[in-house]
Design a protein around this motif. Structure first.
Motif, PDB file in Angstrom:
ATOM      1  N   GLN A 157      14.230   8.943 -15.677  1.00  0.00           N
ATOM      2  CA  GLN A 157      12.879   8.892 -16.215  1.00  0.00           C
ATOM      3  C   GLN A 157      11.798   8.687 -15.153  1.00  0.00           C
ATOM      4  N   LEU A 158      12.189   8.342 -13.951  1.00  0.00           N
ATOM      5  CA  LEU A 158      11.207   7.984 -12.927  1.00  0.00           C
ATOM      6  C   LEU A 158      10.154   9.062 -12.694  1.00  0.00           C
ATOM      7  N   SER A 159      10.588  10.293 -12.469  1.00  0.00           N
ATOM      8  CA  SER A 159       9.646  11.347 -12.114  1.00  0.00           C
ATOM      9  C   SER A 159       8.730  11.723 -13.268  1.00  0.00           C
ATOM     10  N   ALA A 160       9.078  11.327 -14.491  1.00  0.00           N
ATOM     11  CA  ALA A 160       8.248  11.640 -15.656  1.00  0.00           C
ATOM     12  C   ALA A 160       7.177  10.581 -15.887  1.00  0.00           C
ATOM     13  N   GLY A 161       7.158   9.553 -15.087  1.00  0.00           N
ATOM     14  CA  GLY A 161       6.192   8.475 -15.257  1.00  0.00           C
ATOM     15  C   GLY A 161       6.865   7.138 -15.078  1.00  0.00           C
ATOM     16  N   ARG A 162       6.125   6.071 -15.343  1.00  0.00           N
ATOM     17  CA  ARG A 162       6.679   4.736 -15.167  1.00  0.00           C
ATOM     18  C   ARG A 162       7.605   4.390 -16.332  1.00  0.00           C
ATOM     19  N   LEU A 215      16.328  -4.213 -12.274  1.00  0.00           N
ATOM     20  CA  LEU A 215      17.001  -2.923 -12.177  1.00  0.00           C
ATOM     21  C   LEU A 215      16.020  -1.819 -11.790  1.00  0.00           C
ATOM     22  N   LEU A 216      14.825  -1.877 -12.374  1.00  0.00           N
ATOM     23  CA  LEU A 216      13.816  -0.871 -12.044  1.00  0.00           C
ATOM     24  C   LEU A 216      13.469  -0.925 -10.554  1.00  0.00           C
ATOM     25  N   GLU A 219       2.988  11.729  -2.891  1.00  0.00           N
ATOM     26  CA  GLU A 219       4.007  12.374  -3.724  1.00  0.00           C
ATOM     27  C   GLU A 219       5.179  11.438  -3.975  1.00  0.00           C
ATOM     28  N   VAL A 220       5.593  10.727  -2.941  1.00  0.00           N
ATOM     29  CA  VAL A 220       6.705   9.778  -3.093  1.00  0.00           C
ATOM     30  C   VAL A 220       6.354   8.722  -4.129  1.00  0.00           C
ATOM     31  N   ALA A 221       5.149   8.190  -4.057  1.00  0.00           N
ATOM     32  CA  ALA A 221       4.702   7.165  -5.009  1.00  0.00           C
ATOM     33  C   ALA A 221       4.746   7.693  -6.434  1.00  0.00           C
ATOM     34  N   GLU A 238       1.541   4.329 -10.327  1.00  0.00           N
ATOM     35  CA  GLU A 238       0.260   4.922 -10.693  1.00  0.00           C
ATOM     36  C   GLU A 238      -0.562   5.292  -9.468  1.00  0.00           C
ATOM     37  N   ASP A 239      -0.372   4.577  -8.362  1.00  0.00           N
ATOM     38  CA  ASP A 239      -1.134   4.878  -7.152  1.00  0.00           C
ATOM     39  C   ASP A 239      -0.304   4.515  -5.927  1.00  0.00           C
ATOM     40  N   GLN A 240      -0.777   4.980  -4.765  1.00  0.00           N
ATOM     41  CA  GLN A 240      -0.052   4.780  -3.520  1.00  0.00           C
ATOM     42  C   GLN A 240      -0.032   3.320  -3.087  1.00  0.00           C
ATOM     43  N   SER A 241      -1.101   2.588  -3.364  1.00  0.00           N
ATOM     44  CA  SER A 241      -1.168   1.192  -2.933  1.00  0.00           C
ATOM     45  C   SER A 241      -0.112   0.341  -3.631  1.00  0.00           C
ATOM     46  N   SER A 242       0.162   0.618  -4.921  1.00  0.00           N
ATOM     47  CA  SER A 242       1.202  -0.130  -5.642  1.00  0.00           C
ATOM     48  C   SER A 242       2.564   0.108  -5.000  1.00  0.00           C
ATOM     49  N   PHE A 243       2.817   1.349  -4.612  1.00  0.00           N
ATOM     50  CA  PHE A 243       4.070   1.681  -3.941  1.00  0.00           C
ATOM     51  C   PHE A 243       4.170   0.963  -2.596  1.00  0.00           C
ATOM     52  N   PHE A 244       3.073   0.946  -1.838  1.00  0.00           N
ATOM     53  CA  PHE A 244       3.085   0.298  -0.526  1.00  0.00           C
ATOM     54  C   PHE A 244       3.410  -1.188  -0.642  1.00  0.00           C
TER      55      PHE A 244
END
Length: 336
Positions: free
Chosen positions: A242-247, A278-279, A300-302, A308-314
């Motif tokens: 489900q990851l690529s389809a959203g959170r 797990l997530l 794109e990776v994020a 939702e945005d790159q900063s959350s991923f960072f």
């Protein structure tokens, strides 16, 4: 012993054959159950909730209160799954029941409980992951399977001594004729009562050589099955899908697994983990794979990780690796 059986059911091919024999279209049934045709064309694992939907659909399409009994009677012995085939070739009825109890969980997360007292005994079946009552045709089919095995195995038209069903009030004449005894509906349990002496009836279908081949293979499958799929493993698999389809969130995963949100959280807690943990694990593993591709930019990776945005991923990545995604990527590429 705590058993590690995931809520995944492998629908036996003989069920589809039985449906054809009683005139039920598989495609119409799956539409009624709101399941994809792939359940039939590309057999895989489904949940208890989805399996119940199939059996409820069988009743809805047929409108026949005895369809579960008719289905079992229509199954050819030679097409039985290995777990039931081992029971059919057992030494006697007691041996057959023990084999069913041991091996049926390779296909279905259901437990068989046998209790003996004086000259009577009863058998009760329970589902490990059921959140609603079993559909009536499934209960009938489960109990009828036990009677059909002993009748075919012994070559004698044996009768039960009593059948208790949680079914709502109904005409039980067909059920009483099939089981050969009184059938009580509105009971507290679904139980098949037998004469205890019948447990020792020898099977004319006993085949020691075939059992010597079947039993070791089934035992090995059982060991592998017990350690292969935990509840957490299944959740992780769904999260990755489900990851690529959203959170991914708890409602989405619980719907996919056919359990309530509360049950999902409780089961994960019992295995010493949580949904968020797990997530995070799935995202971290996926992040490593995505960052290994230099063609993907960090935005794109994020997005592919469901952020939702790159900063959350960072922020998340720095907690995992104590460095930024770009620094981690550079280090990995330089070491490659």
């Amino acid at each position: 012993m705590t058993e590690n059986f995931a809520d995944r059911i492998k629908v036996p091919a003989v069920l589809w054959l039985g449906l054809e024999n009683v005139g039920i279209s598989v495609s119409a049934l799956l539409r009624q159950a709101q399941l994809p045709l792939g359940v039939f064309t590309n057999p895989g694992a489904i949940t208890t909730c989805q399996y119940f939907a199939i059996w409820q659909g069988i009743f809805d399409i047929s409108g026949d209160a005895s369809i579960g009994l008719k289905l079992i009677a229509a199954l050819p012995t030679g097409k039985l799954p290995p777990s039931l085939l081992a029971a059919y070739h057992a030494r006697d009825f007691r041996d057959a029941l023990l084999r069913i109890a041991r091996y049926k969980r390779l296909c279905i997360p259901e437990q068989l409980h046998l209790e003996e007292e004086d000259n009577q005994c009863f058998i009760e079946l329970s589902w490990l992951y059921a959140e609603q009552a079993e559909p009536a045709p499934l209960v009938d089919a489960s109990l009828a399977t036990l009677m059909e095995i002993v009748r075919r195995g012994t070559g004698v038209a044996l009768n039960a001594s009593l059948v208790e069903l949680r079914h709502t009030p109904m005409d039980v004449s067909l059920h009483e004729a099939w089981f050969g005894c009184r059938v009580r509906v509105g009971a507290q349990h679904n139980r098949l009562h037998l004469h205890r002496s019948d447990l020792d009836r020898p099977f004319v279908s006993y085949n020691a050589e075939l059992l010597a081949m079947l039993a070791p293979a089934l035992d090995q499958q059982l060991v592998e099955h017990q350690h292969q799929h935990s509840f957490s493993d299944t959740v992780c698999w769904l999260l990755g899908r489900q990851l690529s389809a959203g959170r991914p969130d708890i409602p989405a995963v619980s719907r996919e697994m056919g359990v309530s949100e509360r049950t999902l959280q409780r089961r994960l807690s019992e295995e010493g983990t949580s949904f968020n943990s797990l997530l995070s694990t799935v995202r971290r593993t996926r992040a490593h794979k995505l960052l290994a591709d230099p063609e993907l930019d960090l935005t794109e990776v994020a997005l592919l990780l469901g952020y939702e945005d790159q900063s959350s991923f960072f922020r998340a990545f720095k907690l995992w690796e104590n460095q930024t995604p770009s620094a981690w990527r550079s280090l990995q590429l330089n070491n490659a």
